[in-house]
Design a protein around this motif. Structure first.
Motif, mmCIF file in Angstrom:
data_model
loop_
_atom_site.group_PDB
_atom_site.id
_atom_site.type_symbol
_atom_site.label_atom_id
_atom_site.label_comp_id
_atom_site.label_asym_id
_atom_site.label_seq_id
_atom_site.Cartn_x
_atom_site.Cartn_y
_atom_site.Cartn_z
ATOM 1 N N GLY A 1 7.722 -2.487 -9.896
ATOM 2 C CA GLY A 1 7.450 -1.202 -9.264
ATOM 3 C C GLY A 1 6.002 -0.753 -9.246
ATOM 4 N N PHE A 2 5.248 -1.133 -10.282
ATOM 5 C CA PHE A 2 3.900 -0.591 -10.425
ATOM 6 C C PHE A 2 2.862 -1.383 -9.640
ATOM 7 C CE2 PHE A 2 4.865 -3.543 -13.843
ATOM 8 C CZ PHE A 2 3.825 -4.450 -13.720
ATOM 9 N N ALA A 3 3.257 -2.544 -9.097
ATOM 10 C CA ALA A 3 2.279 -3.449 -8.497
ATOM 11 C C ALA A 3 1.907 -3.043 -7.071
ATOM 12 C CB ALA A 3 2.819 -4.876 -8.546
ATOM 13 N N ASN B 1 2.320 0.083 -3.822
ATOM 14 C CA ASN B 1 3.302 1.076 -3.380
ATOM 15 C C ASN B 1 4.387 0.405 -2.535
ATOM 16 O OD1 ASN B 1 2.306 0.805 -0.774
ATOM 17 N ND2 ASN B 1 0.852 2.488 -1.041
ATOM 18 N N ASP C 1 -3.572 4.521 -3.379
ATOM 19 C CA ASP C 1 -2.574 4.902 -4.375
ATOM 20 C C ASP C 1 -2.504 6.421 -4.479
ATOM 21 O OD1 ASP C 1 -1.942 2.271 -5.072
ATOM 22 O OD2 ASP C 1 -3.703 2.146 -6.358
ATOM 23 N N ARG D 1 6.516 9.535 -2.213
ATOM 24 C CA ARG D 1 6.545 8.088 -2.057
ATOM 25 C C ARG D 1 7.419 7.372 -3.067
ATOM 26 N NH1 ARG D 1 0.408 6.006 -1.780
ATOM 27 N NH2 ARG D 1 0.066 6.079 0.469
ATOM 28 N N ALA D 2 7.778 6.151 -2.752
ATOM 29 C CA ALA D 2 8.547 5.343 -3.685
ATOM 30 C C ALA D 2 7.707 4.155 -4.162
ATOM 31 C CB ALA D 2 9.824 4.876 -3.019
ATOM 32 N N CYS D 3 8.379 3.135 -4.756
ATOM 33 C CA CYS D 3 7.637 2.052 -5.412
ATOM 34 C C CYS D 3 7.817 0.713 -4.693
ATOM 35 C CB CYS D 3 8.095 1.933 -6.854
ATOM 36 S SG CYS D 3 9.851 1.526 -6.997
#
Lengths: 446, 453
Positions: free
Chosen positions: A161-163, A165, A33, A42-44
């Motif tokens: 999104g948070f789970a 990358n 992470d 980076r994106a999600c």
């Protein structure tokens, strides 16, 4: 590693940077992470899922969440379609405060109803965004009920999104694709699925033409210029060819297990990889006729472009390149492609490269080449300047950085302007590099 | 691409199709970039930050720097406090801004992160600042996000120390750096001492120097935003993007405020300059009078190009309110006006203008481009004006199109050239006229093709 290279680099970031030396030692940290507080490029998770699935041209893509997630991804992919264009519209549930408090299920159900009643869809993808994961909307049930009600496929994409990358998003997209393909048994057809080309600037059409010429039947394109019906037939194929390894290796493995389809990794970026890939496909199919035709095609196509490539080689010889792209597989192709043009790669980084890919990058670059994982603008600027790169290859956010440093730029992502794959693509690539690198504008800058 | 759009309009309750807005955080990020040596910080998943940076980069074609708390599953469950504290520490250590402007996202809002208490618990180096704004993506739009960040600047920074600085505050609203430059030029021409914030000129339209500047020269100075509490008055340009900041300054520092339209078009520019003149006692200088005279001259020269033409407008509320007024002044018929930003006051203000002009038009807040397209299919217009996404409708309906507002992703230079002030109004007229005349040329039969138009 501690050396003067790492002056001004965040302590937590030092293990993610590696300066190539051939005496072994030193290992690049990756697949972690991002550090909080970094200006990550980076994106999600959602982004990963969306870029993979969006090119399916005749599907309806509903983004279940507040408006941003839908609006930032509205028709930005640059994937082209030879037919339906529904995928270029933006559908969202635009969750508002009361939906967040009382749950967004009602709104999602209404959204699916509104599409089903007005547009006669075959397939709807429903993307879960961050907030859906937190408020706990049961999108599985909503989708299942809609499937029953309308007799169509409504497939949830678990992409909060948070789970994780972007790579986790690729995986979520692969799961959705597997659900679309279903569990049905198919009688085998001789032919391939083409995984991991998203038809940016029409690239899949070039490769499709090559495959046709060497007598290889394409069952489905996943997902560039994709069609739902086609993808549902994918389990019948006898071979999977995987271009974007980062996003699609997982799908290929799952399909191997589930449908018994073997896969080969290919890359159509650069002459060397294009050549190898065509032969590898023909050989994997065990088709001597195809191998023969592939050799012929390679001979003819290379002959066609040599003089044009030589023209650019003369103009680019001895220049230095920096690379910052999404996945490791593309970076490897680019390094080879630059070498073919007489350009040395002095810095190379990726957003989500894997350990084996970084090892390969280390093998094919020179000593002193800086290798970076999940970098940020400060690091990019530092190493581009220290290494004296003449051009940066990257995506949207990297373009103005390169320009501000007074160096050339080539977009090898969503915003590529011409197809960069195959034999023609190799010429286009050289042409784009030349256009930017030898523009008279740099004389005004420096 | 828009073949599927049916003509008949039906109310939708669940679905937004082709939005005319985006979410709060990107507006907050844009506002924060208007502070000198500020690093905007996105408290949420790293995708948000990447998207906002990309979106702004595409519009301005300049680097957009911002950091993120990089939420993971753990943060979503246990709260983002640790992420934010680490982020603040790292950002000051490596990027060394003067100020960090944190905005929240839907994720951090929903899990209930208490940003002020996180900031209290963070290590902030001497002389540095950390401010924040709550910008859940499920409320308002990017315009509300901009407004909230401006309000946050006032809340955290502005102080009234009972000594008037003799200056005049201007909150310019969500407009391009080129427009902020133009407003400053007009104020300077009048000799008004002023504080303009936020100010993205010199940040997102920075000149080429061959060097990458993490913090370019431009942007409102933190000390000026602090000092804004001592100014004699605040002028908020645009009720949606700027009013709340001005109200906050009035509440906190007793600085009287006035809210005006964004100065786009002749009347709104008149109002702006007259108000400045009245509040400061400064006269409008001859060079500005001359610009106005030129504008009127141009309006006379071109009036027959656009008089009586109908136009559909979409975009952000402050822009649309000003453009509706201006197009009416030009003798045009603003027939459809759609913003994605919610707000009854928007619909009311536009309706009043349309009623006063005797125009039967349709207006919608919290609308989308699908609705606008359906209206245009029911009854066509002569011209479409708005951001890049309008080009699909323009193509589908074969209507001339003027790019104006945010975002513009497929053309450049727009962020440098103003549409505000008298010269900006001239530019808008040029764009409208050219679009209509280009169309006339394109469609003219050989025998009707004219050299002089």
């Amino acid at each position: 590693m501690d050396s003067k290279y790492l002056n001004g680099i965040l302590e937590e970031r030092k293990d993610f940077i590696f300066c190539n030396s051939k005496d072994g030692g030193g290992k690049l940290k990756c697949e972690k992470d991002s550090v909080a507080g970094s200006v990550s490029q980076r994106a999600c998770v959602y982004c990963g899922a969306r870029v993979v699935l969006n090119p399916i041209t005749d599907a309806f893509h509903i983004v279940h969440g507040p408006i941003g997630c839908a609006s930032y991804t509205w028709d930005i992919r640059g994937s082209l379609s030879s037919g339906p264009e529904v995928y270029r519209n933006s559908f969202s549930t635009d969750l508002r405060e009361q939906d967040v408090i009382f749950g967004g299920v009602k709104k999602l159900t209404a959204a699916i109803d509104e599409i089903a009643s007005r547009f006669s869809p075959k397939v709807i993808f429903v993307y879960a965004t961050c907030i859906v994961g937190v408020i706990g909307d049961d999108i599985e049930t909503v989708c299942r009920m809609a499937e029953k009600k309308y007799g169509i496929r409504v497939i949830p994409v678990q992409s909060s999104g948070f789970a994780g990358n972007k790579s986790m998003g690729y995986k979520a997209a692969c799961h959705a694709l597997l659900r679309l393909m279903g569990d049905q048994k198919h009688s085998k057809v001789k032919g391939v699925n083409f995984l991991g080309d998203f038809n940016l600037a029409g690239e899949i059409w070039i490769i499709h033409q090559y495959l046709k010429t060497i007598g290889v039947n394409v069952i489905s394109k996943i997902t560039g210029d994709g069609r739902c019906d086609e993808i549902m037939k994918a389990p019948a194929a006898s071979l999977n060819i995987v271009q974007c390894a980062g996003s699609m290796t997982y799908l290929a493995r799952e399909m191997e297990e589930k449908y018994g389809i073997p896969f080969v990794k290919v890359s159509f970026f650069g002459l060397e990889d294009t050549r190898m890939s065509l032969l590898r496909i023909a050989e994997a199919l065990g088709d001597p006729e195809a191998v023969k035709k592939a050799r012929q095609l390679i001979f003819v196509e290379e002959l066609k472009i040599q003089s044009r490539l030589d023209y650019y080689r003369k103009r680019l010889q001895g220049k230095k390149a920096a690379i910052y792209v999404g996945g490791g597989f593309k970076a490897i192709s680019l390094i080879k492609q630059f070498a073919d043009l007489g350009i040395r790669t002095v810095m190379v980084g990726t957003q989500t490269g894997r350990a084996d890919e970084y090892e390969e990058i280390r093998n094919i670059t020179e000593e002193g080449t800086v290798i970076l994982d999940d970098t940020n603008p400060s690091e990019l600027v530092k190493f581009i300047q220290e290494k004296g790169a003449d051009i940066l290859v990257g995506g949207v956010k990297e373009r103005p950085l390169a320009y501000k440093l007074g160096i050339a730029f080539c977009d090898h992502n969503h915003e590529r302007k011409h197809p960069l794959c195959g034999f023609e693509g190799a010429v286009n690539f050289a042409k784009e590099i030349n256009l930017s690198m030898n523009s008279p504008v740099w004389k005004l800058v420096n | 691409m828009l073949d599927a759009t049916p003509k008949e309009y039906v109310e939708r309750s669940g679905l937004v199709i082709n939005p005319a807005k985006t979410c709060q955080p990107v507006g907050a990020m844009y506002a924060a970039l208007g502070i000198h040596k500020c690093l905007p910080h996105s408290h949420g998943s790293q995708g948000c930050c990447a998207y906002h940076r990309k979106f702004l980069t595409r519009n301005f074609r300049d680097p957009v720097m911002a950091s993120t708390s990089s939420f993971t599953e753990g943060a979503a469950v246990f709260g983002g406090g640790n992420n934010l504290k680490t982020a603040i520490k790292n950002v000051f250590a490596i990027y060394n801004p003067d100020i960090i402007a944190i905005h929240t996202t839907c994720l951090s809002e929903t899990i209930g992160d208490d940003i002020p208490s996180f900031i209290m618990g963070a290590q902030i180096p001497e002389g540095k600042y950390v401010i924040h704004a709550n910008t859940p993506s499920y409320v308002g739009s990017h315009i509300t996000g901009f407004s909230n960040m401006v309000k946050g600047m006032v809340k955290y920074l502005s102080v009234n120390n009972k000594k008037s600085n003799g200056k005049f505050n201007v909150i310019p609203g969500f407009i391009n750096p080129g427009d902020m430059r133009e407003i400053k030029r007009l104020l300077n021409a009048m000799g008004v001492p002023f504080i303009l914030f936020p100010d993205t000129s010199g940040v997102l339209d920075a000149p080429m120097t061959g060097k990458f500047e993490l913090y370019p020269k431009g942007g409102a100075r933190v000390e000026d935003i602090i000092d804004a509490g001592n100014s004699t008055a605040t002028l908020a340009l645009g009720s949606f993007a700027s009013a709340d900041g001005a109200y906050e300054l009035e509440k906190k520092c007793k600085v009287p405020q006035k809210v005006l339209k964004t100065p786009i078009g002749i009347k709104a520019t008149d109002d702006f300059l007259m108000t400045v003149s009245k509040l400061t006692g400064r006269e409008i200088p001859e060079e500005v009078e001359e610009e106005r005279g030129q504008l009127v001259d141009v309006m006379v020269d071109c009036h027959y190009h656009y008089h009586g033409k109908s136009v559909a407008l979409f975009g952000d509320p402050d822009l649309l309110i000003a453009l509706t007024e201006f197009t009416i002044n030009l003798g045009m018929i603003p027939k459809y006006i759609v913003t994605g930003t919610p707000g009854d006051s928007f619909e009311n203000e536009i309706k009043e203008m349309l009623d006063a002009a005797g125009i039967e038009g349709k207006v919608k807040a919290l609308g989308d481009l699908f609705t606008l397209h359906q209206w245009m299919k029911e009854e066509p217009v002569d011209l479409l004006m708005g951001g890049t996404h309008g080009k699909y409708i323009a193509r589908a309906e074969d209507v001339p199109f003027v790019r104006i507002g945010f975002p513009i992703l497929d053309r450049s230079v727009h962020s440098y050239l103003p549409i505000t002030g008298y010269r900006g109004a001239m530019r808008v007229i040029e764009m409208i006229s050219n679009a209509l005349l280009d169309r006339q040329d394109r469609d003219a039969a050989d025998e009707d093709m004219e050299l002089i138009m």
